[in-house]
Write a protein that holds these residues in place. Structure first.
Motif, short mmCIF file in Angstrom:
data_model
loop_
_atom_site.label_atom_id
_atom_site.label_comp_id
_atom_site.label_asym_id
_atom_site.label_seq_id
_atom_site.Cartn_x
_atom_site.Cartn_y
_atom_site.Cartn_z
N UNK A 271 97.77 41.10 111.50
CA UNK A 271 97.10 40.49 110.34
C UNK A 271 95.59 40.70 110.47
N UNK A 272 94.91 40.43 109.37
CA UNK A 272 93.44 40.52 109.36
C UNK A 272 92.86 39.62 110.45
N UNK A 273 93.39 38.40 110.54
CA UNK A 273 92.85 37.44 111.51
C UNK A 273 93.04 37.95 112.93
N UNK A 274 94.20 38.56 113.19
CA UNK A 274 94.43 39.09 114.54
C UNK A 274 93.47 40.24 114.86
N UNK A 275 93.24 41.08 113.87
CA UNK A 275 92.31 42.20 114.09
C UNK A 275 90.89 41.67 114.33
N UNK A 276 90.55 40.65 113.57
CA UNK A 276 89.23 40.02 113.69
C UNK A 276 89.06 39.46 115.10
N UNK B 92 86.73 41.78 122.14
CA UNK B 92 86.20 42.94 122.84
C UNK B 92 84.67 42.93 122.84
N UNK B 93 84.08 42.37 121.78
CA UNK B 93 82.61 42.26 121.76
C UNK B 93 82.14 41.31 122.87
N UNK B 94 82.83 40.16 122.97
CA UNK B 94 82.44 39.19 124.02
C UNK B 94 82.63 39.79 125.40
N UNK B 95 83.70 40.58 125.60
CA UNK B 95 83.89 41.12 126.94
C UNK B 95 82.85 42.21 127.23
N UNK B 96 82.41 42.91 126.18
CA UNK B 96 81.30 43.85 126.39
C UNK B 96 80.05 43.10 126.84
N UNK B 97 79.80 41.96 126.19
CA UNK B 97 78.63 41.14 126.59
C UNK B 97 78.75 40.75 128.05
N UNK C 135 83.16 41.50 107.35
CA UNK C 135 83.54 40.11 107.57
C UNK C 135 82.95 39.60 108.90
N UNK C 136 83.06 40.45 109.91
CA UNK C 136 82.51 40.10 111.21
C UNK C 136 80.99 39.86 111.10
N UNK C 137 80.36 40.73 110.31
CA UNK C 137 78.90 40.63 110.14
C UNK C 137 78.52 39.34 109.39
N UNK C 138 79.24 39.05 108.32
CA UNK C 138 78.91 37.87 107.52
C UNK C 138 79.11 36.60 108.35
#
Ligand SMILES: NC(=O)C1=CN([C@@H]2O[C@H](COP(=O)(O)OP(=O)(O)OC[C@H]3O[C@@H](n4cnc5c(N)ncnc54)[C@H](O)[C@@H]3O)[C@@H](O)[C@H]2O)C=CC1
Ligand SMILES: CC(=O)C(=O)O
Ligand SMILES: [Mg+2]
Length: 558
Positions: free
Chosen positions: A19-24, A30-35, A67-70
């Protein structure tokens, strides 16, 4: 699964439908783990790694990206916009994987009217164009400046809800005078010196005609042009096309909102703005834009001689120090603000006086930097600001990116005092002061206004953007902040509210266009409909027109 069948995708994807939510969630994880994984690495490495992961998402899934950006605009604006966008422009040749937007070069002369039809989208509403000649405070970056229109249009989508299918970032490559780039084998732009004079203007003229021929209703934002061309193109096109220059006009409105905030922070009525002593460091496109708008605002206030004569509350410095009337060869736009030599005018100062001299003698209420020189508000200058005639001296370090900020908030609260007001062009963290108090690091960036100016102009259907429309945008932003916030040193709202702010600013621009009888309306909302709307109807209308990222079903479920 129906959609997969109808699109012939069965078997081309793993069986499980996410779903969209799962992809989000997966992206954010993955962004947090990059951080986490890049903790302790140099700042530039981390910033570019974050930009890459967002850029890859942008390339493969626009809906999820926006969506991630907003939802996370405060965290992600510093990556897709200032300061990281500056780093991206500087390293564009190495980072380049695929093009985005359009590139018109001096070599395309005579072809633009046909090549404009190579853009695949039928409709374009918002265009941001640069010639790369003054990218943030980083100078001439030639074709690499394309990162700026891309970043600005990302902000348009996130803040103003412009449909990403209808935005167009454009690079006008007329060469570069950056010797390092001209020698760089990987440089992707024209390897020739910049066109000048009539040759330059004929390229921009042809480009503007081509845009107008295909999308006569599109709004065109000029961005990061060096001063002479910023002013020249603004004069040349503003009555013929629906365009504005963000560095000159957007910045001015944001700075004016901040200057009015600084008056309120002193507990004084707004009409006291006419008595503020303001030192502006940097007499370029942004500095002069701010001075013009601030001067106009003063002249509108009661009790001021409207010719403006004898009323000069500004001390302006450029790279050669204080600008006075004895300076030779001044641009007429700058000469308006040169100090004369009457006893009140000059205050024991002289042509070319240094910043510290000026601050010591003038004791200004406001020190505003648009110089592109990092750290120029040094300890000595800030300590001199402590003697300001204002109980709440205001320091605006507006140059971008962060490395070019005139000072940091830490230094301001340390050397000027805890009562100071601070704002910067690029984001800084708040500072912890004594007694658990907070020193606010406001962000004074034109991103608070340009999305609303563009959206308002678009929805109004006006054929050009007037001073009245820009003034309404600035006043709307200025009135957004409450007295309580101002008292605490908050003079700009949080970036997290950018959509809400933009709906209001956009509505203010529409109302001003209606008042000036310029609003022709758009699509199914005509001039009469706009005229009949109240202020709050207009805000609702603008908000309703904003695109929001959701997956639209491509086929209906059975
Ligand atoms: N916060 C915001 O929203 C915005 C910030 N800016 C920033 O403002 C800066 C300047 O932009 P423009 O005016 O377009 O550039 P510009 O190149 O037209 O003007 C720069 C001005 O600074 C002066 N200057 C240079 N060195 C100086 C020194 N040592 N002391 C005093 N003055 C000095 C120059 O003489 C010139 O007058 C850039 O860093 C840009 O990123 C620009 C637009 C918006
Ligand atoms: C913010 C912006 O437009 C600039 O620094 O040029
Ligand atoms: Mg700019």
């Amino acid at each position: 699964m129906t959609e997969r069948d109808r699109l012939g995708l069965r078997g081309l994807l793993p069986p499980r439908v996410m779903s969209f939510e799962q992809q989000y969630d997966r992206f954010i994880k993955s962004f947090r783990s990059l951080e986490h994984n890049t903790r302790g690495e140099p700042d530039t490495i981390v910033a570019l790694a974050k930009w890459r992961i967002l850029n890859r998402l942008h390339d493969r899934n626009e809906t999820l990206y926006y969506r991630v950006l907003i939802d996370n605009i405060k965290d992600f604006a510093p990556i897709i916009y200032t300061p990281t966008v500056g780093l991206v422009c500087e390293n564009y040749s190495g980072l380049f994987r695929r093009p985005r937007g359009m590139y018109f070069s001096a070599k395309d002369k005579g072809e633009m009217m046909s090549m404009i039809y190579n853009w695949p989208a039928e409709k374009v509403d918002m265009i941001v164009v640069t010639d790369g000649s003054r990218i943030l405070g980083l100078g001439d970056l030639g074709v690499q400046g394309i990162g700026i229109p891309i970043g600005k249009l990302d902000v348009y989508v996130a803040a103003a809800g412009i449909n990403p299918q209808k935005v167009l970032p454009i690079m006008l490559d007329v060469g570069t005078n950056n010797a390092k780039l001209l020698e760089d084998k990987l440089y992707l732009g024209l390897r020739q010196p910049r066109l000048e004079g009539e040759e330059y203007l004929s390229v921009v003229d042809e480009f503007m005609e081509a845009i107008h021929a295909r999308w006569p209703k599109a709004v065109i934002q000029f961005e990061d042009f060096q001063m002479k061309w910023a002013f020249e193109t603004l004069q040349r096109y503003r009555n013929r096309f629906c365009m504005f220059n963000d560095d000159v006009q957007g910045t001015a409105g944001v700075a004016l909102a901040g200057l009015l905030g600084a008056v309120r922070a002193q507990g004084r009525p707004l009409t006291d703005f006419t008595k503020q002593k303001i030192v502006v460091v940097g007499a370029g496109s942004a500095g002069i834009g701010v001075l013009n708008m601030a001067k106009q605002a003063m002249l509108r206030m009661p009790g001021i001689n409207r010719s403006g004569e004898g009323h000069n509350q500004f001390w302006v410095l450029d790279k050669d120090g204080l600008i006075t009337k004895v300076r030779n060869g001044l641009d007429p736009a700058v000469a308006r603000f040169a100090r004369g030599f009457g006893p009140d005018e000059i205050r024991d100062l002289h042509e070319g006086a240094s910043l510290v001299e000026v601050v010591k003698k003038v004791k200004p209420h406001v020190l505003l930097g648009l110089s592109g020189v990092g750290g120029i508000f040094n300890e000595e200058v800030l300590k001199a600001m402590k003697e300001s005639d204002s109980p709440r001296p205001a320091i605006f370090a507006m140059s971008n990116p962060t490395s070019k900020a005139e000072c940091t908030p830490e230094d301001v609260f340390k050397y000027v005092g805890e009562n100071a007001i601070f704002a910067s062009g690029s984001p800084f963290s708040n500072v912890t002061l004594g007694n658990g108090r907070k020193g606010y690091a406001n962000q004074a960036n034109n991103m608070y206004l340009f999305p609303g100016i563009g959206l308002g102009a678009l929805l109004s259907g006006a054929r050009h953007i007037t001073d009245g429309m820009l003034q309404s945008a600035a006043e709307c932003l200025a009135s957004y902040i409450t007295e309580d916030e101002i008292r605490r040193g908050i003079i700009f709202p949080s970036i997290s509210s950018i959509r809400h702010i933009t709906a209001r600013v956009g509505a203010a621009v529409v109302r001003a266009a209606v008042d000036e009888d310029l609003a022709e309306g758009r699509c199914d909302v005509d001039a009469r409909d706009l005229k009949s709307m109240t202020e709050s109807d207009t805000v609702d209308y603008v908000a309703r027109k904003m695109w929001y990222p959701i997956y639209s079903p491509l086929v209906n479920d059975k």
